[in-house]
Design a protein around this motif. Structure first.
Motif, PDB file in Angstrom:
ATOM      1  N   LEU A 197      11.371  -1.760   2.183  1.00  0.00           N
ATOM      2  CA  LEU A 197      12.406  -0.753   1.932  1.00  0.00           C
ATOM      3  C   LEU A 197      12.103   0.063   0.676  1.00  0.00           C
ATOM      4  O   LEU A 197      12.426   1.252   0.605  1.00  0.00           O
ATOM      5  N   LEU A 198      11.486  -0.563  -0.308  1.00  0.00           N
ATOM      6  CA  LEU A 198      11.169   0.123  -1.562  1.00  0.00           C
ATOM      7  C   LEU A 198       9.928   1.004  -1.485  1.00  0.00           C
ATOM      8  O   LEU A 198       9.752   1.890  -2.313  1.00  0.00           O
ATOM      9  N   ARG A 199       9.076   0.750  -0.510  1.00  0.00           N
ATOM     10  CA  ARG A 199       7.787   1.447  -0.426  1.00  0.00           C
ATOM     11  C   ARG A 199       7.896   2.966  -0.553  1.00  0.00           C
ATOM     12  O   ARG A 199       7.205   3.570  -1.374  1.00  0.00           O
ATOM     13  N   PRO A 200       8.742   3.665   0.201  1.00  0.00           N
ATOM     14  CA  PRO A 200       8.814   5.127   0.037  1.00  0.00           C
ATOM     15  C   PRO A 200       9.307   5.542  -1.347  1.00  0.00           C
ATOM     16  O   PRO A 200       8.876   6.554  -1.898  1.00  0.00           O
TER      17      PRO A 200
ATOM     18  N   TYR B  42       6.441   5.223  -3.791  1.00  0.00           N
ATOM     19  CA  TYR B  42       5.525   6.349  -3.631  1.00  0.00           C
ATOM     20  C   TYR B  42       6.085   7.594  -4.324  1.00  0.00           C
ATOM     21  O   TYR B  42       5.345   8.326  -4.987  1.00  0.00           O
ATOM     22  N   GLU B  43       7.364   7.839  -4.210  1.00  0.00           N
ATOM     23  CA  GLU B  43       7.981   8.981  -4.895  1.00  0.00           C
ATOM     24  C   GLU B  43       7.861   8.838  -6.418  1.00  0.00           C
ATOM     25  O   GLU B  43       7.624   9.811  -7.126  1.00  0.00           O
ATOM     26  N   ILE B  44       8.017   7.632  -6.922  1.00  0.00           N
ATOM     27  CA  ILE B  44       7.851   7.381  -8.363  1.00  0.00           C
ATOM     28  C   ILE B  44       6.414   7.698  -8.770  1.00  0.00           C
ATOM     29  O   ILE B  44       6.168   8.328  -9.802  1.00  0.00           O
ATOM     30  N   TYR B  45       5.461   7.270  -7.950  1.00  0.00           N
ATOM     31  CA  TYR B  45       4.051   7.547  -8.218  1.00  0.00           C
ATOM     32  C   TYR B  45       3.804   9.062  -8.264  1.00  0.00           C
ATOM     33  O   TYR B  45       3.163   9.572  -9.184  1.00  0.00           O
ATOM     34  N   LEU B  46       4.312   9.803  -7.266  1.00  0.00           N
ATOM     35  CA  LEU B  46       4.125  11.255  -7.237  1.00  0.00           C
ATOM     36  C   LEU B  46       4.779  11.928  -8.431  1.00  0.00           C
ATOM     37  O   LEU B  46       4.212  12.846  -9.027  1.00  0.00           O
TER      38      LEU B  46
ATOM     39  N   THR C  11       0.845  -1.201   0.000  1.00  0.00           N
ATOM     40  CA  THR C  11       0.000   0.000   0.000  1.00  0.00           C
ATOM     41  C   THR C  11       0.874   1.242   0.000  1.00  0.00           C
ATOM     42  O   THR C  11       1.969   1.251   0.560  1.00  0.00           O
ATOM     43  N   LEU C  12       0.367   2.292  -0.640  1.00  0.00           N
ATOM     44  CA  LEU C  12       1.063   3.576  -0.702  1.00  0.00           C
ATOM     45  C   LEU C  12       0.232   4.604   0.046  1.00  0.00           C
ATOM     46  O   LEU C  12      -0.989   4.464   0.157  1.00  0.00           O
TER      47      LEU C  12
ATOM     48  N   GLN D 246       2.620  11.486 -11.455  1.00  0.00           N
ATOM     49  CA  GLN D 246       1.480  12.399 -11.420  1.00  0.00           C
ATOM     50  C   GLN D 246       1.892  13.813 -11.823  1.00  0.00           C
ATOM     51  O   GLN D 246       1.174  14.479 -12.556  1.00  0.00           O
ATOM     52  N   ARG D 247       3.048  14.250 -11.337  1.00  0.00           N
ATOM     53  CA  ARG D 247       3.519  15.592 -11.701  1.00  0.00           C
ATOM     54  C   ARG D 247       3.768  15.688 -13.198  1.00  0.00           C
ATOM     55  O   ARG D 247       3.414  16.660 -13.846  1.00  0.00           O
ATOM     56  N   ARG D 248       4.386  14.638 -13.771  1.00  0.00           N
ATOM     57  CA  ARG D 248       4.664  14.664 -15.201  1.00  0.00           C
ATOM     58  C   ARG D 248       3.389  14.598 -16.029  1.00  0.00           C
ATOM     59  O   ARG D 248       3.291  15.212 -17.081  1.00  0.00           O
ATOM     60  N   LEU D 249       2.394  13.873 -15.552  1.00  0.00           N
ATOM     61  CA  LEU D 249       1.121  13.789 -16.264  1.00  0.00           C
ATOM     62  C   LEU D 249       0.292  15.046 -16.074  1.00  0.00           C
ATOM     63  O   LEU D 249      -0.645  15.299 -16.816  1.00  0.00           O
ATOM     64  N   GLY D 250       0.638  15.823 -15.071  1.00  0.00           N
ATOM     65  CA  GLY D 250      -0.083  17.069 -14.826  1.00  0.00           C
ATOM     66  C   GLY D 250      -1.458  16.875 -14.223  1.00  0.00           C
ATOM     67  O   GLY D 250      -2.343  17.676 -14.433  1.00  0.00           O
ATOM     68  N   ILE D 251      -1.653  15.814 -13.467  1.00  0.00           N
ATOM     69  CA  ILE D 251      -2.950  15.564 -12.861  1.00  0.00           C
ATOM     70  C   ILE D 251      -3.116  16.470 -11.652  1.00  0.00           C
ATOM     71  O   ILE D 251      -2.332  16.403 -10.708  1.00  0.00           O
ATOM     72  N   PRO D 252      -4.118  17.345 -11.673  1.00  0.00           N
ATOM     73  CA  PRO D 252      -4.334  18.245 -10.542  1.00  0.00           C
ATOM     74  C   PRO D 252      -4.804  17.495  -9.303  1.00  0.00           C
ATOM     75  O   PRO D 252      -5.523  16.516  -9.394  1.00  0.00           O
TER      76      PRO D 252
END
Length: 120
Positions: free
Chosen positions: A35-38, A41-45, A4-5, A48-54
């Motif tokens: 160990l990879l979870r954080p 989550y950063e990859i997910y964020l 979960t994220l 989202q920033r690159r896709l420009g999802i508000p």
């Protein structure tokens, strides 16, 4: 195995991993994923920033949709049973969050992403 994220209340974000071999995930795999979870989550964020999802609340999305239909603050207030001042404050927050200065820009920024933001 499910990782979960972090997410806002009422939303679940997770990564599901499946093994094709007749085996199960062991302690080593669980430790690696913990160990990879954080980082996941950063990859997910970042995606989202690159896709420009508000990142807007459900109420803010409702307001932007009404703005896109050409409604005034007074009309939006009547339709949503809130005060005009509340609509104005929501619009200020929407402008800040989206980095725009006017209603048309807010609608143009959000509407292309509505199927991603709100699948209803």
């Amino acid at each position: 195995m499910i990782v979960t994220l972090p997410s806002e209340p009422g939303v679940t974000r997770r990564i599901e991993l499946h093994l094709t071999l007749p085996t199960t995930f062991g302690g080593r795999e669980r430790t690696v994923l913990r160990l990879l979870r954080p980082h996941l989550y950063e990859i997910y964020l970042d995606a989202q920033r690159r896709l420009g999802i508000p990142h807007l609340s459900d109420r803010q999305i409702q307001i932007v949709q009404l703005v896109a239909r050409g409604k005034t603050n007074a009309e939006i207030a009547r339709e949503l049973f809130i005060s005009v001042a509340t609509v104005r404050k929501h619009m200020e927050h929407i402008f800040d969050q989206l980095g725009v200065r006017d209603r048309a820009s807010a609608a143009a920024r959000v509407l292309p992403h509505l199927s991603v933001i709100d699948p209803h």
